[in-house]
Design an enzyme around this catalytic site. Sequence first.
Site, PDB file in Angstrom:
ATOM      1  N   SER A 151       0.907  -1.209   0.092  1.00 53.46           N
ATOM      2  CA  SER A 151       0.108   0.126  -0.058  1.00 53.46           C
ATOM      3  C   SER A 151       0.974   1.158  -0.117  1.00 53.46           C
ATOM      4  CB  SER A 151      -1.000   0.020   1.086  1.00 53.46           C
ATOM      5  OG  SER A 151      -1.593   1.275   1.417  1.00 53.46           O
ATOM      6  N   TYR A 165      -2.297  -1.096  10.217  1.00 54.86           N
ATOM      7  CA  TYR A 165      -2.314  -1.427   8.537  1.00 54.86           C
ATOM      8  C   TYR A 165      -0.961  -0.636   8.140  1.00 54.86           C
ATOM      9  CZ  TYR A 165      -3.910  -0.982   3.728  1.00 54.86           C
ATOM     10  OH  TYR A 165      -3.933  -1.054   2.612  1.00 54.86           O
TER      11      TYR A 165
END
Length: 254
Positions: A151, A165
């Site tokens: 990401s 995350y």
Amino acid sequence: MPPKIEPSLAEQKNMVLTGASRGIGHATVKLFSDAGWRIITCSRQRFDSDLCPWNSGADDHVEVDLSDYRALPGAIAEIKERLGGLPLHALINNAGLSPKNDEGGRLTSLTTPVDTWMSVFHVNFLAPILLARGLFDELNDGAGTVVNVTSIAGSRVHPFAGTAYATSKAALACLTREMAHDFAPYGIRVNAIAPGEIKTDILSPETEAMLVPVIPMRRIGTPDEVAKVIYFLCSDAASYVTGEEIKINGGQHV
């Protein structure tokens, strides 16, 4: 137009993909399925034939909670059974967990509960290596490739993605390099893609309007655009590409 000839099981390429129910995973399964691949999907949800209208979807779906590492051996055994001794040509680790606080905001390093840290790292970081190790023989037989989905949040503080995350995705990027080094002698390539802002069901119009001005291409990416990069990495066109993390963000990092 001549009728489409379905490949035999021995000729057909096989893929395992986690997190197929929506967004990038859904677009990836559709693209590969249309190209003749057989896809074995893994997710917490049961297969939904209305949302996922690809051939043999119900037969090639494995229900597994990736946040529980103890469930992985059983899921791997199910995948092997479905492959039936055939080689595995691609493993796409797409499933990701990005929890929010009660108001829907990001969980910081000060506010993330310990259990949340554990769940996020089990799904985003531990499951990819356990699946790759568990399916190593099948990947070896297929001279396969592994694609880990990281990401944009793995390399900078993101306004919405929380600390657990972000750090799990940064760890997955590092793991990708380590895996590429360790798997290369067996002819298995390992790469990662790092999507930026992609138009999925969870992206609100307000969020999109706020993010677009900071993206040089002045638009949000689409799941199809990400799926096409995954397809490239799984193709012969990328036969000498390994250990890379390809950023898909419209120039947001430049």
